[in-house]
Design a protein around this motif. Structure first.
Motif, PDB file in Angstrom:
ATOM      1  N   ALA A 135       8.993   6.560   3.516  1.00  0.00           N
ATOM      2  CA  ALA A 135       8.098   5.811   2.557  1.00  0.00           C
ATOM      3  C   ALA A 135       6.666   5.432   3.226  1.00  0.00           C
ATOM      4  O   ALA A 135       6.649   5.209   4.336  1.00  0.00           O
ATOM      5  CB  ALA A 135       8.742   4.189   2.344  1.00  0.00           C
ATOM      6  N   ALA A 136       5.561   5.851   2.675  1.00  0.00           N
ATOM      7  CA  ALA A 136       4.299   5.505   3.240  1.00  0.00           C
ATOM      8  C   ALA A 136       4.168   4.095   3.555  1.00  0.00           C
ATOM      9  O   ALA A 136       4.640   3.196   2.824  1.00  0.00           O
ATOM     10  CB  ALA A 136       3.199   6.121   2.243  1.00  0.00           C
ATOM     11  N   GLN A 137       3.513   3.901   4.749  1.00  0.00           N
ATOM     12  CA  GLN A 137       3.285   2.433   5.381  1.00  0.00           C
ATOM     13  C   GLN A 137       1.742   2.427   5.703  1.00  0.00           C
ATOM     14  O   GLN A 137       1.555   3.320   6.527  1.00  0.00           O
ATOM     15  CB  GLN A 137       4.190   2.117   6.564  1.00  0.00           C
ATOM     16  N   ASP A 138       1.059   1.346   5.630  1.00  0.00           N
ATOM     17  CA  ASP A 138      -0.424   1.447   6.087  1.00  0.00           C
ATOM     18  C   ASP A 138      -0.359   0.750   7.709  1.00  0.00           C
ATOM     19  O   ASP A 138       0.569   0.092   7.789  1.00  0.00           O
ATOM     20  CB  ASP A 138      -0.982   0.319   5.367  1.00  0.00           C
ATOM     21  N   PRO A 139      -0.929   1.306   8.618  1.00  0.00           N
ATOM     22  CA  PRO A 139      -0.657   0.789   9.982  1.00  0.00           C
ATOM     23  C   PRO A 139      -1.533  -0.586   9.975  1.00  0.00           C
ATOM     24  O   PRO A 139      -2.130  -1.004   9.261  1.00  0.00           O
ATOM     25  CB  PRO A 139      -1.952   1.795  10.604  1.00  0.00           C
TER      26      PRO A 139
ATOM     27  N   PRO B 288      -3.236  -3.923  11.083  1.00  0.00           N
ATOM     28  CA  PRO B 288      -4.303  -4.010  11.780  1.00  0.00           C
ATOM     29  C   PRO B 288      -3.869  -4.898  13.048  1.00  0.00           C
ATOM     30  O   PRO B 288      -3.036  -5.558  13.325  1.00  0.00           O
ATOM     31  CB  PRO B 288      -5.054  -5.402  11.134  1.00  0.00           C
ATOM     32  N   MET B 289      -4.456  -4.185  14.169  1.00  0.00           N
ATOM     33  CA  MET B 289      -4.142  -4.756  15.684  1.00  0.00           C
ATOM     34  C   MET B 289      -4.494  -5.919  16.067  1.00  0.00           C
ATOM     35  O   MET B 289      -5.271  -6.755  15.609  1.00  0.00           O
ATOM     36  CB  MET B 289      -4.875  -3.727  16.700  1.00  0.00           C
ATOM     37  N   ARG B 290      -3.728  -6.658  16.964  1.00  0.00           N
ATOM     38  CA  ARG B 290      -3.880  -8.198  17.319  1.00  0.00           C
ATOM     39  C   ARG B 290      -3.860  -7.906  18.597  1.00  0.00           C
ATOM     40  O   ARG B 290      -2.697  -7.958  19.388  1.00  0.00           O
ATOM     41  CB  ARG B 290      -3.088  -9.108  16.649  1.00  0.00           C
TER      42      ARG B 290
ATOM     43  N   ASP C 245       2.776  11.074   5.550  1.00  0.00           N
ATOM     44  CA  ASP C 245       2.342   9.775   6.223  1.00  0.00           C
ATOM     45  C   ASP C 245       1.855  10.092   7.479  1.00  0.00           C
ATOM     46  O   ASP C 245       0.819   9.111   7.859  1.00  0.00           O
ATOM     47  CB  ASP C 245       3.598   8.739   6.017  1.00  0.00           C
TER      48      ASP C 245
ATOM     49  N   PHE D 100     -10.232  -6.175  16.661  1.00  0.00           N
ATOM     50  CA  PHE D 100      -8.848  -6.480  17.701  1.00  0.00           C
ATOM     51  C   PHE D 100      -8.005  -7.791  17.203  1.00  0.00           C
ATOM     52  O   PHE D 100      -7.258  -8.113  17.971  1.00  0.00           O
ATOM     53  CB  PHE D 100      -9.196  -6.141  18.959  1.00  0.00           C
ATOM     54  N   TRP D 101      -8.633  -8.666  16.361  1.00  0.00           N
ATOM     55  CA  TRP D 101      -7.902  -9.951  15.844  1.00  0.00           C
ATOM     56  C   TRP D 101      -8.188  -9.946  14.446  1.00  0.00           C
ATOM     57  O   TRP D 101      -9.079 -10.912  14.138  1.00  0.00           O
ATOM     58  CB  TRP D 101      -8.272 -11.184  16.791  1.00  0.00           C
TER      59      TRP D 101
END
Lengths: 202, 202
Positions: free
Chosen positions: B85-89, B91-93, A114, A32-33
């Motif tokens: 276009a494909a995009q990676d999710p 990372p959460m913060r 996607d 989460f960070w």
DNA sequence: CCCCATTGTGCAACTAGTTGCACAATGGGG
DNA sequence: CCCCATTGTGCAACTAGTTGCACAATGGGG
């Protein structure tokens, strides 16, 4: 804004070197960070300069050598202050939802693949969280710390559950849509040249 | 990364001036991609320079005057490209989860009130989304565009539902915790001076 | 008519996060 | 012994987003 506090938390849990922190940010805390190793080293330097952490006395502190840090009392105090301070939730920014909104205007061609990929990624993440839950939180353990850590993990599990379900629902919705998706230029209800989107009008 | 595309989408839905865009980013589009008016003006300038949008011919284009923009074919093409276009999710913060993790180390004193406040904020947001759903998506409407927009709104509703439920659960958990929360310095299982967190050790 | 709140546009400086390297130490394989 | 992959630390430049203003136009109240 929060990276220094994430690092203080990690170091309080266990004094570590930059690389160890980097590894821990790739799992656990990083769920989460997230942070890169460059960010971490930079921040360690600042925190040390501010007197919130200090390098543990090592044998040979030469360069290219592991340097471990521990939190000083001032660091713990700062973390406690920050934890208790009120903070507004910051407005969300989600690319996928934005792309879907764009797709409603320029057409859905290409986005479905996607969505499917994202679904898989979230399913994988969910499985990983569930694995951790099984491993780290067997029925017996319920000290205050366990409860808090479990609560945090539960947030991760529930969020991933939401995404997998929502994405599955979205994909279902897509199969019901007219082939190729909605035509571009529909919001004004008037005729447009439509098409692939790359064709210039007039 | 995505702001220009958010703006292109908004302008395709309806040509607007900077201020109008700002207002729309405070609702609708802004629910999942927030932006300040300064960001928007800056980006409008860039998009115009790149030839993706253009200012609509106005009567008197003096300074301090509304200037409206519309999307050019190149802009629509770029938006279609980006959407597909494909995009990676990314990372959460999440600050709140991080603070909870910190609280497990330095103590939960003070954080509960803010959890309660967040719960209220999310409940309010959820109510607002439900209102919009009732207003904009009555049973009959199900054109492709409606379906997509509804899908996006549903994501918002489900996310806020998750947060309200999770926060309610967290608060419940807190009342079950020993008063004042877990003592600091517990992870190593050894004695610590504990306390309020601002007291330096030794 | 002039003051002042409101509306609208924008610049500048700063903060946080990302990308792309550089380079030292270590240790095993040829 | 020396090469080269791996581990570990770090700098520099860039991109995206935030904060704090500045200032023009407009229009109503005194």
């Amino acid at each position: 804004m929060s990276l220094p506090h994430a690092i203080l938390t990690a170091l309080l849990e266990k004094p570590s070197s930059g690389l160890e922190l980097t590894r821990r940010f790739d799992k656990s805390i990083g769920y989460f960070w997230s942070a890169t190793h460059q960010q971490i080293y930079r921040e360690l330097g600042k925190l040390e300069a501010e007197g919130l952490i200090r390098a543990l006395p090592a044998e040979q502190p030469a360069r290219g050598q592991r340097k471990s840090y521990e939190v000083l009392p001032a660091g713990r105090a700062e973390l406690a202050r920050w934890t208790a301070a009120a903070q507004d939730p910051k407005p969300m920014r989600d690319t996928l939802l934005l792309r879907l909104r764009a797709a409603a205007v320029v057409g859905t061609a290409g986005i479905e693949a996607d969505l499917r990929r994202h679904l898989e990624l979230h399913e994988r993440q969910l499985a990983e969280y569930r694995e951790i839950e099984k491993r780290d939180f067997p029925p017996g353990r319920d000290s205050p710390q366990d409860r808090l850590h479990h609560l945090i993990l539960r947030a991760g599990i529930d969020l991933e559950t939401f995404w997998t379900q929502w994405l599955a629902h979205a994909l279902q919705e897509f199969t019901a849509l007219p082939a190729g998706g909605p035509a571009p230029g529909v919001t004004d209800g008037e005729a447009s040249n439509g098409g692939a989107g790359t064709t210039p009008r007039r």
